[in-house]
Design a protein around this motif. Structure first.
Motif, PDB file in Angstrom:
ATOM      1  N   MET A  61      30.071  44.278  -9.157  1.00 34.26           N
ATOM      2  CA  MET A  61      30.879  45.242  -8.421  1.00 34.26           C
ATOM      3  C   MET A  61      30.451  46.667  -8.720  1.00 34.26           C
ATOM      4  N   GLY A  67      24.221  40.746  -3.148  1.00 38.05           N
ATOM      5  CA  GLY A  67      25.321  41.675  -2.921  1.00 38.05           C
ATOM      6  C   GLY A  67      26.624  40.904  -2.765  1.00 38.05           C
ATOM      7  N   SER A  99      23.942  43.308   0.944  1.00 39.17           N
ATOM      8  CA  SER A  99      24.236  42.008   1.559  1.00 39.17           C
ATOM      9  C   SER A  99      24.973  42.116   2.888  1.00 39.17           C
TER      10      SER A  99
HETATM   11  N1  LIG Z   1      29.111  45.032  -4.699  1.00 34.20           N
HETATM   12  C1  LIG Z   1      28.165  44.861  -3.771  1.00 34.20           C
HETATM   13  O1  LIG Z   1      27.218  44.162  -4.018  1.00 34.20           O
HETATM   14  C2  LIG Z   1      28.373  45.524  -2.428  1.00 34.20           C
HETATM   15  C3  LIG Z   1      27.135  45.803  -1.623  1.00 34.20           C
HETATM   16  N2  LIG Z   1      27.516  46.491  -0.408  1.00 34.20           N
HETATM   17  C4  LIG Z   1      26.400  44.536  -1.205  1.00 34.20           C
HETATM   18  O2  LIG Z   1      27.014  43.595  -0.781  1.00 34.20           O
HETATM   19  O3  LIG Z   1      25.199  44.495  -1.270  1.00 34.20           O
END
Ligand SMILES: NC(=O)C[C@H](N)C(=O)O
Length: 334
Positions: free
Chosen positions: A123, A96, A64
């Motif tokens: 998470m 995300g 995301s």
């Molecule tokens: N916990 C997550 O989803 C983090 C990941 N970097 C995202 O936002 O896609």
């Protein structure tokens, strides 16, 4: 339960850690996001079928942090189409967590429906020990299929809590207790049943003056961070890059360094909207004409919206008005 009596819930998948996979069960933080497809995610939680008639759609497959305005518009349009459909009772969006709060607030502003829209992430990747995605998704489908969630705006189900998409923010990485609102959760989900304690007070969805169907594109709005010894480099660069508004991430009450004030006055005269927010950790509360004379400079305050949420509202608001007083009204009302 009769199949006919169950609500119809569509899960729109966008990627993120909830669709992530790591090399071993010990990898809770080191993994690749956006790997697992929506059909596999649904198959991994067979209990979903006890809550609702569930079907999935892969809208995109990204982490995301890489989401763009075009992605937001694409997702928003698909949500609106589904919300208009008679055989859809609720919508879940897997996402995300890094920008989940931005997407949830965007949809809260532009979707003209009272059907439940739930944004959910995790998470830890599904391959990790104590992965949180399964339960978060189960809770999201439970809330999306419930009558009680109707008309409450876009919601987020993380860590057993039901949060307002407007208020909630990722306050912590690593921990599963990551999402908090400065004003508290709206409710809880336990074993597929929701328990409500409060309602959102700000305008949203049905009561919003914004409609995804009328938004062709989103304007360029940038964010500049303040700190001791700050100068005006970032603000000028954003303006040169065509920003229609700049979210000032101020210290304390959105305060502005004396080294930056003259530049912001000039940029405002050139037509750039200046919106003061705060980077204080537990949620800012920026008030007009406190710290800076907003009336005199024709600036706007973001009030309790964090900088990234202020960017979302500024973009949506600027599709309707270029008037700073109207913009300020919208920052009070949404
Ligand atoms: N916990 C997550 O989803 C983090 C990941 N970097 C995202 O936002 O896609």
């Amino acid at each position: 339960q009769e199949a006919a009596a169950k609500p119809n819930v569509v899960i729109l998948a966008t990627g993120g850690t909830i669709a992530g996979a790591g090399a071993s069960a010990a990898n809770s933080a080191t993994y690749t996001a956006a790997k697992v497809g929506i059909d596999q995610l649904i198959a991994g939680v067979p209990e979903l079928s006890q809550l609702a008639n569930v079907r999935g759609e892969q809208v995109m497959q990204i982490a995301s942090e890489s989401i763009t305005n075009d992605n937001l518009l694409q997702l928003g349009r698909r949500v609106a189409e589904l919300a208009d459909s008679k055989d859809v009772d609720g919508i879940v969006i897997t996402h995300g967590t890094d920008t989940l709060e931005e997407t949830a607030y965007f949809l809260n502003l532009v979707e003209k429906t009272d059907k439940p829209i739930i944004v959910v992430g995790s998470m830890r990747p599904g391959t990790a020990m104590s992965a949180d995605g399964m339960l978060n998704l189960y809770n999201a489908v439970a809330v999306a299929g419930s009558k009680e969630a109707r008309g409450k705006g876009v919601l987020v189900t993380m860590n057993d809590e039901i949060q307002s998409g407007r208020d909630v923010s990722k306050m912590m990485n690593i921990k599963t207790e990551a999402f908090k609102s400065p004003w508290g959760p709206l409710g809880m989900v336990v074993e597929g049943k929701s328990y409500w304690f409060r309602l959102p007070a700000k305008r949203h969805t049905m009561d919003s003056e914004f409609d995804i169907k009328n938004i062709k594109s989103l304007p360029n709005v940038g964010i500049a961070y303040s700190y001791g010894n700050v100068d005006d480099t970032a603000y000028k660069a954003l303006a040169q890059n065509g920003a229609k508004a700049i979210i000032h991430v101020g210290t304390g009450n959105g305060s502005v360094s004396s080294r930056v004030v003259p530049t912001l006055q000039e940029l405002r005269k050139d037509g750039v909207q200046i919106i003061r927010s705060s980077h204080v950790n537990n949620g800012g509360f920026v008030l007009r004409n406190a710290e800076q004379p907003d009336d005199k400079y024709d600036w706007v305050v973001a009030h309790d919206l964090n900088p990234q949420k202020a960017r979302i509202l500024a973009m949506v608001a600027l599709t309707k008005t270029q008037d700073s007083k109207e913009l300020q009204r919208m920052f009070w009302e949404y």
